[in-house]
Design a protein around this motif. Structure first.
Motif, PDB file in Angstrom:
ATOM      1  N   VAL A  48       6.320   5.360   5.621  1.00  0.00           N
ATOM      2  CA  VAL A  48       6.541   5.903   6.964  1.00  0.00           C
ATOM      3  C   VAL A  48       5.549   7.034   7.226  1.00  0.00           C
ATOM      4  CG1 VAL A  48       8.136   7.262   8.360  1.00  0.00           C
ATOM      5  CG2 VAL A  48       8.972   5.287   7.102  1.00  0.00           C
ATOM      6  N   GLY A  49       4.963   7.021   8.426  1.00  0.00           N
ATOM      7  CA  GLY A  49       4.049   8.100   8.806  1.00  0.00           C
ATOM      8  C   GLY A  49       2.618   7.874   8.394  1.00  0.00           C
ATOM      9  N   ASP A  50       2.349   6.796   7.665  1.00  0.00           N
ATOM     10  CA  ASP A  50       0.982   6.499   7.224  1.00  0.00           C
ATOM     11  C   ASP A  50       0.446   5.358   8.089  1.00  0.00           C
ATOM     12  OD1 ASP A  50      -1.370   5.753   5.962  1.00  0.00           O
ATOM     13  OD2 ASP A  50      -0.591   6.248   3.971  1.00  0.00           O
ATOM     14  N   ASP A  51      -0.515   5.703   8.963  1.00  0.00           N
ATOM     15  CA  ASP A  51      -1.024   4.682   9.885  1.00  0.00           C
ATOM     16  C   ASP A  51      -2.382   4.127   9.459  1.00  0.00           C
ATOM     17  OD1 ASP A  51      -2.562   6.885  10.323  1.00  0.00           O
ATOM     18  OD2 ASP A  51      -2.087   7.086  12.466  1.00  0.00           O
ATOM     19  N   ALA A  52      -2.732   4.287   8.161  1.00  0.00           N
ATOM     20  CA  ALA A  52      -4.037   3.812   7.687  1.00  0.00           C
ATOM     21  C   ALA A  52      -4.163   2.299   7.816  1.00  0.00           C
ATOM     22  CB  ALA A  52      -4.252   4.241   6.231  1.00  0.00           C
ATOM     23  N   LEU A  55      -4.810   5.196  -3.669  1.00  0.00           N
ATOM     24  CA  LEU A  55      -5.462   3.886  -3.598  1.00  0.00           C
ATOM     25  C   LEU A  55      -5.493   3.318  -2.178  1.00  0.00           C
ATOM     26  CD1 LEU A  55      -3.835   2.364  -6.810  1.00  0.00           C
ATOM     27  CD2 LEU A  55      -6.233   3.023  -6.539  1.00  0.00           C
ATOM     28  N   LYS A  56      -5.016   4.098  -1.224  1.00  0.00           N
ATOM     29  CA  LYS A  56      -4.845   3.588   0.145  1.00  0.00           C
ATOM     30  C   LYS A  56      -6.185   3.173   0.771  1.00  0.00           C
ATOM     31  CE  LYS A  56      -1.184   4.033   1.367  1.00  0.00           C
ATOM     32  NZ  LYS A  56      -0.472   4.989   2.168  1.00  0.00           N
ATOM     33  N   ASP A  57      -7.219   3.998   0.619  1.00  0.00           N
ATOM     34  CA  ASP A  57      -8.510   3.659   1.236  1.00  0.00           C
ATOM     35  C   ASP A  57      -9.078   2.363   0.666  1.00  0.00           C
ATOM     36  OD1 ASP A  57      -8.354   5.903   2.783  1.00  0.00           O
ATOM     37  OD2 ASP A  57      -9.659   7.125   1.513  1.00  0.00           O
ATOM     38  N   LYS A  58      -8.937   2.178  -0.651  1.00  0.00           N
ATOM     39  CA  LYS A  58      -9.425   0.941  -1.268  1.00  0.00           C
ATOM     40  C   LYS A  58      -8.641  -0.270  -0.757  1.00  0.00           C
ATOM     41  CE  LYS A  58     -12.562   2.689  -4.003  1.00  0.00           C
ATOM     42  NZ  LYS A  58     -13.995   2.381  -3.807  1.00  0.00           N
ATOM     43  N   MET A  59      -7.333  -0.085  -0.563  1.00  0.00           N
ATOM     44  CA  MET A  59      -6.519  -1.197  -0.053  1.00  0.00           C
ATOM     45  C   MET A  59      -6.955  -1.593   1.346  1.00  0.00           C
ATOM     46  SD  MET A  59      -4.332  -2.791  -1.877  1.00  0.00           S
ATOM     47  CE  MET A  59      -3.483  -3.590  -0.522  1.00  0.00           C
ATOM     48  N   MET A  63       5.146  -3.081   8.059  1.00  0.00           N
ATOM     49  CA  MET A  63       6.522  -2.693   7.773  1.00  0.00           C
ATOM     50  C   MET A  63       6.498  -1.344   7.070  1.00  0.00           C
ATOM     51  SD  MET A  63       9.413  -4.768   5.711  1.00  0.00           S
ATOM     52  CE  MET A  63       9.289  -6.019   6.985  1.00  0.00           C
ATOM     53  N   TYR A  64       7.290  -0.425   7.594  1.00  0.00           N
ATOM     54  CA  TYR A  64       7.334   0.918   7.015  1.00  0.00           C
ATOM     55  C   TYR A  64       8.585   1.091   6.165  1.00  0.00           C
ATOM     56  CZ  TYR A  64       3.615   2.135  10.289  1.00  0.00           C
ATOM     57  OH  TYR A  64       2.423   2.182  10.986  1.00  0.00           O
ATOM     58  N   ILE A  65       8.383   1.778   5.055  1.00  0.00           N
ATOM     59  CA  ILE A  65       9.500   2.110   4.176  1.00  0.00           C
ATOM     60  C   ILE A  65       9.465   3.604   3.893  1.00  0.00           C
ATOM     61  CG2 ILE A  65       9.653  -0.171   3.102  1.00  0.00           C
ATOM     62  CD1 ILE A  65       8.018   0.868   0.773  1.00  0.00           C
ATOM     63  N   PRO A  66      10.596   4.193   3.521  1.00  0.00           N
ATOM     64  CA  PRO A  66      10.620   5.642   3.256  1.00  0.00           C
ATOM     65  C   PRO A  66       9.664   6.010   2.122  1.00  0.00           C
ATOM     66  CG  PRO A  66      12.849   4.778   3.439  1.00  0.00           C
ATOM     67  CD  PRO A  66      11.934   3.590   3.402  1.00  0.00           C
ATOM     68  N   ALA A  76       0.850  -1.194   0.000  1.00  0.00           N
ATOM     69  CA  ALA A  76       0.000   0.000   0.000  1.00  0.00           C
ATOM     70  C   ALA A  76       0.886   1.245   0.000  1.00  0.00           C
ATOM     71  CB  ALA A  76      -0.934  -0.006   1.206  1.00  0.00           C
ATOM     72  N   THR A  77       1.456   1.550  -1.153  1.00  0.00           N
ATOM     73  CA  THR A  77       2.363   2.703  -1.250  1.00  0.00           C
ATOM     74  C   THR A  77       1.807   3.824  -2.123  1.00  0.00           C
ATOM     75  OG1 THR A  77       3.577   1.959  -3.229  1.00  0.00           O
ATOM     76  CG2 THR A  77       4.288   1.070  -1.095  1.00  0.00           C
TER      77      THR A  77
END
Length: 611
Positions: free
Chosen positions: A552-556, A528-532, A565-568, A523-524
């Motif tokens: 990073v910083g996206d807590d959806a 499209l984040k809400d659909k994911m 797992m967070y990536i830059p 989910a990058t």
């Protein structure tokens, strides 16, 4: 997809050939063999398995000393992997010895004719017809005999040959298949790839179609098949031997994953200046073939290169107003639409020797299309066929599974898309500026990603150790990334890894989701984040074990996945480069935790030179 070598000089041929074959092993490792001449007799030794198996056999039972020989490491295409089917191959009278890479397409006809004349065959290979033909048509002159036999062979091939009747000569032939001459002091080499020669010479010459290299104790002659002398333009090897050494790494795959900050830096070197993309190769090409003549772009590739091409298409779709399509090169050759001089075909190939892509580029040119090759080998067959070559400059890649080639391919496609856009469109200045800045910072972003994800991915690989199935889902560019991640897991961990567009899972694949089955949700892409999130909730209601990969910083995703797992974060169009890193590491650690040789996966080879 085999590796072939030859040596003539004043040193131990066995030692040099074994070393060269070790550096070519990514081209095939089903079996290996040598033929060594001491001037009076040629001795052959062959073993099923890897080069180290042949080497162990030679330590137990040494071969004769000799300073002339040929060698082969095989990826089986005709005949099962076995010592008997290994090369070098010889005729019944042991007069001619041949190592071969490629396919003899008409071997059935040739073999039937030879059998009817009383010749007997010991192997199931297509290659064995060659020494028998040399024996049948022997003129007493090795070079003339080879010239007589070559027109009888149909297909793409590289051959290295020696003869007991002419003990101080090796002949090499290239026909749509790579073969390189290496020049040394009082010695000479032949090899499928420059990586085998880095310890011995920096001067090479790639043999062209319908040329033959004649190596003797005194000199190296390059001639056309019909006897005309060729004055070779020697090419200096740009890679260093250090680049193909494992050093302190356990595997080449891990080494090459961790090299990506430096390989991307090399790919970008001198290509962004004053916040502008600078591609001199493309500039020259489009000066001769104005942008305005093109109405469509086709991008073609195989495997990882195909996935890179899909990403490239997506970027071009955002920047250009004319259509872009992407095809598997193995399909494009036979199923393409109408082609003309208004079509630009971009061929993506790490090695520049992939047979399917080579055939496809010829098909495109035969129909009037102009061609650009994006490859890591600017003197490869594909590079020579193309109207323009844009080298990746990623450095040698020894592991069979492509890693740094993938990220460099997408980087070059991004640069080309920006270059085309600036010349043909009226883009938003801010949009292009932001994209160029993001591309320029890729080496540092990828370095950060490696630091953030390596340990976490190693732990997750341990969790999936007892699994045989794994799913990857994503939307948009993340779906393409899922395809590449699944391919890597299939290649080196032998997992039944399957990639799906997240929105399509409910249309059938959901039947495969059982309690605990691992699912990687990518989910990058912000839009499209809400659909994911909705798609992940559907999986969790069926008790799937979902690992989310996001910025990073996206807590959806935090509350809807089992692990995260967070990536830059960087520009959405090039997130597939950054997000590829944890998937490459997952494949690597999933393979090693299962005890597999991730550098040399079963049934695979690096450079696929047969269709």
């Amino acid at each position: 997809m085999s590796g072939i070598v030859g040596y003539i000089g004043n040193r131990s041929a066995q030692e040099i050939l074994i070393h060269c074959l070790t550096n070519l092993e990514y081209r095939g490792y089903d079996s290996a063999g040598l033929a060594i001449s001491n001037g009076d007799h040629i001795e052959v030794r062959k073993e099923k398995g890897r080069i180290q198996d042949l080497e162990a056999s030679l330590q137990l039972d040494t071969m004769q000393n000799g300073t002339l020989g040929i060698g082969h490491t095989r990826w089986a295409s005709h005949g099962n992997p076995s010592a008997e089917n290994s090369h070098p191959l010889t005729d019944e009278h042991e007069q001619f010895f041949v190592v071969h890479n490629g396919i003899i397409e008409n071997y059935h006809v040739l073999k039937k004719e030879l059998l009817s004349e009383g010749y007997s065959f010991k192997t199931d290979t297509d290659s064995e017809v060659i020494p028998h033909l040399l024996s049948k048509y022997n003129t007493g002159n090795f070079v003339e005999t080879v010239r007589m036999v070559l027109p009888m062979l149909k297909g793409s091939f590289a051959l290295v040959m020696m003869s007991a009747l002419h003990p101080d000569m090796i002949i090499g032939i290239s026909q749509e298949n790579p073969l390189i001459v290496g020049f040394g002091e009082s010695q000479a080499y032949l090899s499928s790839d420059i990586s085998a020669l880095l310890s011995y010479t920096k001067e090479t010459y790639p043999i062209k179609n319908n040329e033959m290299a004649i190596l003797t104790r005194d000199d190296i002659f390059i001639e056309t098949v019909d006897g005309k002398q060729v004055h070779p333009d020697k090419v200096a090897i740009e890679w260093d031997e250090e680049e193909i050494l494992l050093n302190d790494y356990d595997h080449f795959m891990l080494k090459e994953i961790l090299e990506q900050p430096s390989s991307l830096k090399s790919t970008l070197n001198n290509r962004i200046k004053n916040k502008q993309v600078y591609l001199p190769e493309a500039e020259l090409f489009f000066r001769e073939h104005p942008y305005q003549q093109f109405r469509k772009i086709d991008i073609i590739g195989n495997g990882t290169s195909y996935h890179s091409g899909i990403i490239g298409k997506s970027i071009m779709d955002k920047l250009l107003s004319f259509p872009v399509e992407v095809s598997l090169s193995s399909e494009f050759t036979y199923e393409h639409g109408k082609l003309s001089e208004q079509h630009l075909v971009i061929v993506v190939s790490q090695s520049g020797e992939t047979a399917d892509s080579l055939t496809a580029i010829k098909e495109a040119k035969a129909n009037g299309a102009k061609t650009i090759a994006i490859t890591n080998n600017k003197r490869s067959n594909i590079a020579r066929q193309a109207d323009c070559i844009i080298p990746m400059n990623a450095g040698p890649e020894q592991a069979v599974a492509a890693t740094k080639a993938y990220t460099s391919q997408i980087t070059v496609l991004s640069l080309l898309a920006i270059h085309l856009c600036k010349k043909t469109e009226e883009p938003s200045p801010n949009f292009i500026k932001e994209l160029i800045e993001a591309v320029q910072t890729l080496p540092e972003i990828v370095k950060q990603t490696l630091v953030m994800t390596e340990d976490a991915i190693d732990s997750f690989a341990q969790v999936t150790n007892d699994q045989t199935n794994l799913f990857l889902i994503g939307r948009g560019l993340d779906y393409v990334l899922a395809l590449e991640g699944a391919l890597k897991l299939q290649e080196v961990a032998y997992l039944h890894a399957n990639a799906y567009a997240a929105g399509e899972v409910k249309h059938g694949t959901m039947a495969l989701i059982t309690p605990g089955v691992p699912v990687i949700a990518l989910a990058t892409q912000p839009h499209l984040k809400d659909k994911m999130v909705s798609n992940i909730r559907e999986l969790k209601t069926r008790d799937g074990y979902v690992v989310g990969i996001t910025n990073v910083g996206d807590d959806a995703l935090t509350d809807v996945v089992d692990e995260i797992m967070y990536i830059p974060e960087t520009h959405p169009l090039i997130m597939p480069i950054v997000a590829a890193i944890p998937l490459q590491l997952l494949a690597y650690y999933s393979g090693t935790v299962r005890g597999y040789n991730v550098d040399r996966p079963r049934n695979l080879a690096k450079s696929l030179t047969v269709e």
